[in-house]
Design a protein around this motif. Structure first.
Motif, mmCIF file in Angstrom:
data_model
loop_
_atom_site.group_PDB
_atom_site.id
_atom_site.type_symbol
_atom_site.label_atom_id
_atom_site.label_comp_id
_atom_site.label_asym_id
_atom_site.label_seq_id
_atom_site.Cartn_x
_atom_site.Cartn_y
_atom_site.Cartn_z
ATOM 1 N N LEU A 7 0.867 -1.175 0.000
ATOM 2 C CA LEU A 7 0.000 0.000 0.000
ATOM 3 C C LEU A 7 0.906 1.227 0.000
ATOM 4 C CD1 LEU A 7 -2.455 -1.349 2.702
ATOM 5 C CD2 LEU A 7 -2.963 -1.059 0.274
ATOM 6 N N GLU B 177 0.560 4.396 -0.234
ATOM 7 C CA GLU B 177 0.158 5.576 0.544
ATOM 8 C C GLU B 177 0.173 5.318 2.048
ATOM 9 O OE1 GLU B 177 -3.168 7.854 -1.259
ATOM 10 O OE2 GLU B 177 -3.082 6.258 -2.766
ATOM 11 N N CYS C 236 -1.535 7.047 9.509
ATOM 12 C CA CYS C 236 -1.722 7.767 8.247
ATOM 13 C C CYS C 236 -3.104 8.423 8.227
ATOM 14 C CB CYS C 236 -1.522 6.841 7.055
ATOM 15 S SG CYS C 236 -2.339 5.282 7.197
ATOM 16 N N PHE D 127 -6.401 9.859 5.554
ATOM 17 C CA PHE D 127 -7.055 9.777 4.249
ATOM 18 C C PHE D 127 -8.333 10.590 4.263
ATOM 19 C CE2 PHE D 127 -4.660 5.857 4.392
ATOM 20 C CZ PHE D 127 -4.173 5.746 3.102
ATOM 21 N N LYS E 212 -10.105 5.496 -0.259
ATOM 22 C CA LYS E 212 -9.570 5.062 -1.552
ATOM 23 C C LYS E 212 -8.055 5.164 -1.483
ATOM 24 C CE LYS E 212 -12.897 5.783 -5.198
ATOM 25 N NZ LYS E 212 -13.177 6.484 -6.456
ATOM 26 N N THR E 213 -7.379 4.139 -1.975
ATOM 27 C CA THR E 213 -5.923 4.142 -1.992
ATOM 28 C C THR E 213 -5.438 3.201 -3.085
ATOM 29 O OG1 THR E 213 -3.943 4.001 -0.593
ATOM 30 C CG2 THR E 213 -5.631 2.306 -0.264
ATOM 31 N N SER E 214 -4.135 3.161 -3.294
ATOM 32 C CA SER E 214 -3.538 2.281 -4.304
ATOM 33 C C SER E 214 -3.040 1.004 -3.655
ATOM 34 C CB SER E 214 -2.354 2.966 -4.986
ATOM 35 O OG SER E 214 -2.797 4.071 -5.716
ATOM 36 N N GLU F 46 -6.190 1.382 -8.052
ATOM 37 C CA GLU F 46 -6.867 2.039 -6.942
ATOM 38 C C GLU F 46 -8.027 1.165 -6.492
ATOM 39 O OE1 GLU F 46 -7.642 6.559 -6.281
ATOM 40 O OE2 GLU F 46 -9.412 5.734 -7.288
#
Length: 145
Positions: A17, A19, A70, A72, A94-96, A105
């Motif tokens: 991940l 991010e 983190c 988001f 939502k993230t990669s 994504e």
């Protein structure tokens, strides 16, 4: 026109991940789950410039107390029914995700999975049109244990 074959993944894979500190995380491939889920042992919603955000802390390594923090933007909130039939309103981000050579994504619901064997579940929405699953295999594209 014939479509190229989809890559095959096992019932569990290693993913990254980007991010979330580019942490390597063990993922259970869950064809029974519609939405993907990420472990967060602490979730704190807040606002930034009138936009809803969520601050999360997670233990990326099973059996470790090392914590990663983190933030988001909140993409959504959804009522999710888990495998035990319990319903819970969860934050969605939502993230990669990187699985082998594939980066895409996806949406992740956030839930405390401290008592589960995997820190992340990859659900059908994220897999559809991207992968085929071999339930007898493990770690086919995401690396080894």
């Amino acid at each position: 026109m014939i479509s190229p074959p989809l890559p095959v993944i096992g019932w569990r894979e290693w993913g990254v991940l980007p991010e979330i500190g580019a942490e390597k995380i063990k993922i259970k491939i869950d064809t029974g789950a519609k939405t993907s889920c990420l472990h967060a042992h602490k979730i704190r919603p807040f606002q930034r410039n009138k936009v809803k955000w969520v601050e999360i802390w997670l233990h990326p390594e099973q059996g470790s107390n090392r914590s990663v923090r983190c933030e988001f933007p909140v993409h959504d909130r959804r009522l999710v029914t888990d495998s035990g039939g319990h319903r819970q309103l969860r934050f969605v981000i939502k993230t990669s995700l990187i699985l082998g050579e594939h980066e895409f994504e996806l949406e992740l619901t956030l839930s405390n999975r401290d008592n589960m064997r995997f820190r992340m579940l990859l659900g059908r929405r994220a897999m559809t049109g991207r992968f085929l699953v071999d339930p007898a295999a493990s770690y086919l594209i995401g690396g080894t244990q």
